[in-house]
Enzyme design. Structure first.
Site, short mmCIF file in Angstrom:
data_model
loop_
_atom_site.label_atom_id
_atom_site.label_comp_id
_atom_site.label_asym_id
_atom_site.label_seq_id
_atom_site.Cartn_x
_atom_site.Cartn_y
_atom_site.Cartn_z
N THR A 106 -20.58 21.52 33.68
CA THR A 106 -21.23 20.70 32.66
C THR A 106 -22.35 21.48 31.98
O THR A 106 -23.12 22.17 32.65
CB THR A 106 -21.85 19.44 33.31
OG1 THR A 106 -20.90 18.84 34.16
CG2 THR A 106 -22.33 18.44 32.25
N ASN A 131 -19.97 28.99 31.20
CA ASN A 131 -18.70 29.46 30.65
C ASN A 131 -17.93 30.17 31.77
O ASN A 131 -18.39 31.15 32.31
CB ASN A 131 -18.94 30.42 29.48
CG ASN A 131 -17.67 30.64 28.68
OD1 ASN A 131 -16.64 30.98 29.24
ND2 ASN A 131 -17.75 30.44 27.38
N MET A 132 -16.76 29.62 32.08
CA MET A 132 -16.00 30.11 33.23
C MET A 132 -15.01 31.21 32.84
O MET A 132 -14.17 31.57 33.64
CB MET A 132 -15.23 28.95 33.88
CG MET A 132 -16.08 27.77 34.27
SD MET A 132 -16.69 27.94 35.95
CE MET A 132 -17.77 26.53 36.08
N HIS A 162 -18.12 25.32 17.79
CA HIS A 162 -17.34 24.47 18.69
C HIS A 162 -16.74 23.28 17.92
O HIS A 162 -17.18 22.97 16.82
CB HIS A 162 -18.19 23.93 19.84
CG HIS A 162 -18.38 24.90 20.95
ND1 HIS A 162 -19.40 25.83 20.94
CD2 HIS A 162 -17.67 25.13 22.09
CE1 HIS A 162 -19.31 26.57 22.05
NE2 HIS A 162 -18.27 26.17 22.76
N HIS A 163 -15.80 22.60 18.57
CA HIS A 163 -15.12 21.42 18.02
C HIS A 163 -16.09 20.27 17.73
O HIS A 163 -17.21 20.25 18.23
CB HIS A 163 -14.06 20.95 19.03
CG HIS A 163 -14.61 20.70 20.41
ND1 HIS A 163 -15.12 19.49 20.79
CD2 HIS A 163 -14.77 21.53 21.48
CE1 HIS A 163 -15.55 19.56 22.04
NE2 HIS A 163 -15.35 20.80 22.48
N LYS A 166 -18.12 18.07 20.55
CA LYS A 166 -19.10 18.62 21.50
C LYS A 166 -20.45 17.92 21.31
O LYS A 166 -20.93 17.80 20.18
CB LYS A 166 -19.23 20.13 21.31
CG LYS A 166 -20.14 20.77 22.35
CD LYS A 166 -19.96 22.26 22.41
CE LYS A 166 -20.92 22.91 23.41
NZ LYS A 166 -20.70 22.49 24.79
P1 NAD Z 1 -15.07 15.08 27.96
O1 NAD Z 1 -16.00 14.13 27.28
O2 NAD Z 1 -13.67 15.21 27.46
O3 NAD Z 1 -14.98 14.72 29.52
C1 NAD Z 1 -16.06 14.29 30.29
C2 NAD Z 1 -15.51 13.31 31.30
O4 NAD Z 1 -16.57 12.94 32.21
C3 NAD Z 1 -15.00 11.99 30.67
O5 NAD Z 1 -13.68 11.73 31.11
C4 NAD Z 1 -15.97 10.94 31.19
O6 NAD Z 1 -15.36 9.67 31.41
C5 NAD Z 1 -16.39 11.58 32.52
N1 NAD Z 1 -17.60 10.97 33.07
C6 NAD Z 1 -18.67 10.44 32.42
N2 NAD Z 1 -19.55 9.94 33.32
C7 NAD Z 1 -19.03 10.19 34.55
C8 NAD Z 1 -19.46 9.91 35.87
N3 NAD Z 1 -20.61 9.28 36.12
N4 NAD Z 1 -18.67 10.30 36.90
C9 NAD Z 1 -17.49 10.93 36.67
N5 NAD Z 1 -17.04 11.21 35.44
C10 NAD Z 1 -17.79 10.84 34.40
O7 NAD Z 1 -15.81 16.49 27.92
P2 NAD Z 1 -15.18 17.96 28.19
O8 NAD Z 1 -14.82 18.60 26.89
O9 NAD Z 1 -14.18 17.90 29.29
O10 NAD Z 1 -16.51 18.74 28.67
C11 NAD Z 1 -17.23 18.31 29.80
C12 NAD Z 1 -18.42 19.23 30.00
O11 NAD Z 1 -17.97 20.54 30.31
C13 NAD Z 1 -19.32 19.40 28.75
O12 NAD Z 1 -20.65 19.48 29.18
C14 NAD Z 1 -18.84 20.71 28.16
O13 NAD Z 1 -19.81 21.34 27.37
C15 NAD Z 1 -18.58 21.49 29.42
N6 NAD Z 1 -17.67 22.63 29.30
C16 NAD Z 1 -17.96 23.71 30.07
C17 NAD Z 1 -17.12 24.81 30.07
C18 NAD Z 1 -17.40 25.93 31.03
O14 NAD Z 1 -16.64 26.92 31.05
N7 NAD Z 1 -18.43 25.83 31.85
C19 NAD Z 1 -15.98 24.82 29.25
C20 NAD Z 1 -15.72 23.70 28.47
C21 NAD Z 1 -16.56 22.60 28.51
#
Ligand code: NAD
Length: 273
Positions: A106, A131-132, A162-163, A166
């Site tokens: 996150t 970023n993984m 980004h899209h 975000k």
């Molecule tokens: P998204 O909105 O599609 O998914 C987030 C999910 O979390 C949703 O399904 C939502 O219902 C769920 N959620 C909300 N509250 C919750 C809770 N209390 N318990 C469990 N689940 C809960 O978003 P996404 O595009 O999948 O991105 C999620 C995060 O990951 C963002 O912060 C994004 O910036 C980050 N991200 C990180 C990387 C990386 O490589 N580190 C890559 C892509 C995205």
């Protein structure tokens, strides 16, 4: 001797863009020794009560999407979190209480949420990476190297795209690139960052690190770090073209982390750079 048992991975944010990708990686049996152990999503999730394998077209997996994160921490060897900052704060507390290995993807965490993740690493193995992807982690190392080699007559500017969905800006990756550049220049990003420019802002502040942001369409993630000197510019760019990249990195990180000692880790530890 017992045959090695597979590693149970729980996904927090299982019905999100990233969560689904991670589930696909695990259910598609891309990784020997990995098993889906739990799927947790938010209380308003469309997927609650449904079998995650069925939802994703893999057939029954025996793992139902629920809101019970505490049980997921009990049942799994390692948890992968791609949710929201608020949810991550609560999950970090569960990692602290359970001592369970915890991978945080996150981004957009505030100071309190960052402190929660740092605290969890006092009682559990915790890997956090904005970023993984392998490429971005190599880029982080390159940026530090170039920032050090080129003196502060070379202005540093970071651009990220980004899209449209975000929710945080600048991206966690842009901030990580900024931290790497700032540290190599003997300063901090907090001291050097200029994240918005509008109106009569005057000349560029020497030594500052500019970050600019694009949001639109379905861009998965582009990052460019420019070193702009007199008569030349050096640009280092990474473009992600497949979200599966981050999902594969997250599963790799989870498999690496599950048996590590308590402490803080990053993707660079997994990759070995
Ligand atoms: P998204 O909105 O599609 O998914 C987030 C999910 O979390 C949703 O399904 C939502 O219902 C769920 N959620 C909300 N509250 C919750 C809770 N209390 N318990 C469990 N689940 C809960 O978003 P996404 O595009 O999948 O991105 C999620 C995060 O990951 C963002 O912060 C994004 O910036 C980050 N991200 C990180 C990387 C990386 O490589 N580190 C890559 C892509 C995205």
């Amino acid at each position: 001797m017992n045959a090695a048992r597979s590693v149970k991975i729980g996904i927090l944010g299982a019905a999100g863009r990233m969560g689904q990708m991670i589930a696909r990686e695990i259910l598609g049996r891309q990784y020997a020794g990995a098993e889906l152990g739990a799927a947790v999503d938010g209380k308003d999730s469309w997927a609650l009560g449904r079998d995650l394998g069925e939802v994703l077209g893999f057939g029954p997996s025996g793992v139902t999407v629920s809101t019970d994160a505490a049980k997921a921490f009990e049942d799994c060897d390692v948890l992968i979190d791609f949710t929201t900052p608020e949810a991550t704060m609560a999950h970090a507390a569960l990692a602290y209480e359970s001592g369970r290995a915890y991978v945080v993807g996150t981004t957009g965490l505030g100071q309190m949420e960052e402190a929660g993740v740092i605290a969890a690493a006092q009682r559990a193995p915790v890997l956090q990476s904005a970023n993984m992807s392998v490429g971005v982690n190599v880029l982080l190392a390159l940026v530090a190297q170039v920032a050090e080699k080129l003196d502060d007559k070379y202005d540093i500017e970071i651009f990220e795209a980004h899209h449209r969905q975000k929710i945080d800006a600048p991206s966690g990756t842009a901030l990580a690139l900024g931290h790497a550049a700032a540290a190599a220049r003997g300063t901090t990003l907090d001291a050097a960052m200029v994240a918005a420019r509008f109106g009569q802002i005057g000349a560029r502040i020497p030594g500052s690190i500019g970050i600019s942001v694009f949001r639109g369409g379905d861009v998965i993630g582009d990052h460019t770090v420019t070193f702009a000197g007199a008569g030349e510019r050096l640009e280092l760019t990474h473009k992600a073209s497949d979200r599966g990249l981050f999902a594969r990195g997250a599963v790799k990180a989870a498999l690496w982390l599950h048996d590590k000692p308590i402490g803080r880790y990053t993707m660079r530890d997994v990759i070995g750079i």
